[in-house]
Design a protein around this motif. Structure first.
Motif, mmCIF file in Angstrom:
data_model
loop_
_atom_site.group_PDB
_atom_site.id
_atom_site.type_symbol
_atom_site.label_atom_id
_atom_site.label_comp_id
_atom_site.label_asym_id
_atom_site.label_seq_id
_atom_site.Cartn_x
_atom_site.Cartn_y
_atom_site.Cartn_z
ATOM 1 N N PRO A 61 -0.782 -38.456 38.557
ATOM 2 C CA PRO A 61 -1.206 -39.754 37.998
ATOM 3 C C PRO A 61 -2.716 -39.965 38.068
ATOM 4 O O PRO A 61 -3.389 -39.401 38.927
ATOM 5 N N ASN A 62 -3.203 -40.768 37.131
ATOM 6 C CA ASN A 62 -4.633 -41.050 37.005
ATOM 7 C C ASN A 62 -4.823 -42.566 36.973
ATOM 8 O O ASN A 62 -4.235 -43.232 36.125
ATOM 9 N N PRO A 63 -5.626 -43.094 37.888
ATOM 10 C CA PRO A 63 -5.837 -44.545 37.878
ATOM 11 C C PRO A 63 -6.536 -45.050 36.611
ATOM 12 O O PRO A 63 -6.485 -46.236 36.297
ATOM 13 N N TYR A 64 -7.171 -44.147 35.856
ATOM 14 C CA TYR A 64 -7.965 -44.560 34.684
ATOM 15 C C TYR A 64 -7.261 -44.297 33.361
ATOM 16 O O TYR A 64 -7.687 -44.773 32.318
ATOM 17 N N GLY A 66 -3.953 -41.473 31.386
ATOM 18 C CA GLY A 66 -2.667 -40.775 31.428
ATOM 19 C C GLY A 66 -2.623 -39.698 32.502
ATOM 20 O O GLY A 66 -3.652 -39.311 33.049
ATOM 21 N N PRO A 67 -1.416 -39.203 32.807
ATOM 22 C CA PRO A 67 -1.249 -38.162 33.818
ATOM 23 C C PRO A 67 -1.895 -36.842 33.396
ATOM 24 O O PRO A 67 -2.099 -36.609 32.204
ATOM 25 N N PHE A 68 -2.197 -35.981 34.375
ATOM 26 C CA PHE A 68 -2.851 -34.707 34.063
ATOM 27 C C PHE A 68 -1.873 -33.803 33.314
ATOM 28 O O PHE A 68 -0.755 -33.590 33.775
ATOM 29 N N PRO A 69 -2.302 -33.253 32.165
ATOM 30 C CA PRO A 69 -1.357 -32.482 31.348
ATOM 31 C C PRO A 69 -1.162 -31.031 31.792
ATOM 32 O O PRO A 69 -0.165 -30.410 31.417
ATOM 33 N N GLY A 70 -2.086 -30.479 32.565
ATOM 34 C CA GLY A 70 -2.029 -29.059 32.893
ATOM 35 C C GLY A 70 -1.455 -28.788 34.267
ATOM 36 O O GLY A 70 -1.211 -29.705 35.053
ATOM 37 N N SER A 71 -1.259 -27.488 34.556
ATOM 38 C CA SER A 71 -0.814 -27.063 35.881
ATOM 39 C C SER A 71 -1.978 -26.638 36.757
ATOM 40 O O SER A 71 -1.826 -26.484 37.973
#
Ligand code: MG
Ligand code: MG
Length: 266
Positions: A61-64, A66-71
């Protein structure tokens, strides 16, 4: 709240971090001009899942935004941290790329980062890589029971700044265990004798993010990618360790990467 780890937990942490080390080595072997960071990401995700673990970064999750898309995070040249793998990012001869990787294995986290060279890299950039890696070990030497968290940052900062480099302030190392980010924060700057006391059972990631110019950074509109304000390159090296029998025992490893790098330079 700081969670000190038992001997059994330290062994679980070691397993997760050894998998991170193996993943980074696999990715490192695939790094060459013409390869995309999306290809590196697929390779890493498959490797981690094949070993029964979860790539912790995926969906982080990202407070700013969307969630991180990569691994993995793939941060090229002036990208300091959190570069998103992409089909559009094609590695070029002379680039540097930081690959940051996290795994969750049997309930415990691994976290480590290495900055790789792509083909032939300019000597001044290689010096940045050597200095950043050396500063990580300066921090690790300072991470002994009885010292304080500020001693770690002091060691990293004084070493890098003496060579004219910038120390990024906004992102820091951290405690690690059942969660990837636990207390305490472990900045790469600081004062001797300040901060929380270091005790046996403490598990932390130390991760200097060092810039060739000013330490100022900015966030790209994707709300993840962090770049240097002046466009100069940045390097990032990270180990996870446990304070064990009074000193830092590194749970991750660069051994396989360094063996491979040495074989390439002959
Ligand atoms: Mg990391
Ligand atoms: Mg970390």
């Amino acid at each position: 709240m700081i969670f000190l780890k038992t001997e059994d937990e330290i062994e679980l942490m070691r397993a997760a971090n050894q998998l991170v080390a193996a993943t980074l080595a696999e990715v490192g072997k695939a790094i060459k001009p013409g390869v995309t960071t999306a290809q590196l990401d697929h390779l890493a995700e498959e490797f981690i899942r094949d070993h029964g673990a979860i790539p912790t970064f995926k969906g982080f999750p990202n407070p700013y935004g969307g969630p991180f898309p990569g691994s993995i995070c793939t941060s090229i040249n002036d990208v300091v941290v959190h570069g998103i793998p992409s089909e559009k990012d094609v590695l070029q001869d002379g680039d540097i790329i930081s690959v940051d990787c996290g795994t969750l294995l049997n309930g415990y986290n691994g976290d480590s980062c290495y900055t790789f060279q792509v083909g032939t890299v300019a000597e001044d950039v290689l010096k940045l890589l050597r200095t950043t890696k050396a500063s990580l070990y300066k921090g690790i030497e300072a991470a002994v029971a009885g010292h304080r968290i500020g001693d770690i940052g002091y060691a990293v900062q004084t070493y890098c700044e003496a060579q004219g480099y910038g120390v990024v302030r906004e992102f820091v190392g951290h405690g690690i265990g059942r969660e990837m980010h636990e207390d305490p924060q472990v900045p790469n700057y600081g004062r001797r004798g300040q901060g929380k006391q270091i005790k046996n059972g403490l598990c932390i990631a130390i991760e200097p993010m060092i810039t060739m110019g000013s330490h100022e950074i900015y966030m790209m509109p994707d709300k993840w990618t962090i770049k240097t304000r002046d466009g100069k390159p940045a390097a990032h090296f990270e180990h996870t360790m446990a304070i064990h029998h009074g000193k830092a025992e590194i749970l991750s490893s660069f051994d396989e990467i360094e063996k491979f790098e040495a074989s390439c330079s002959h």
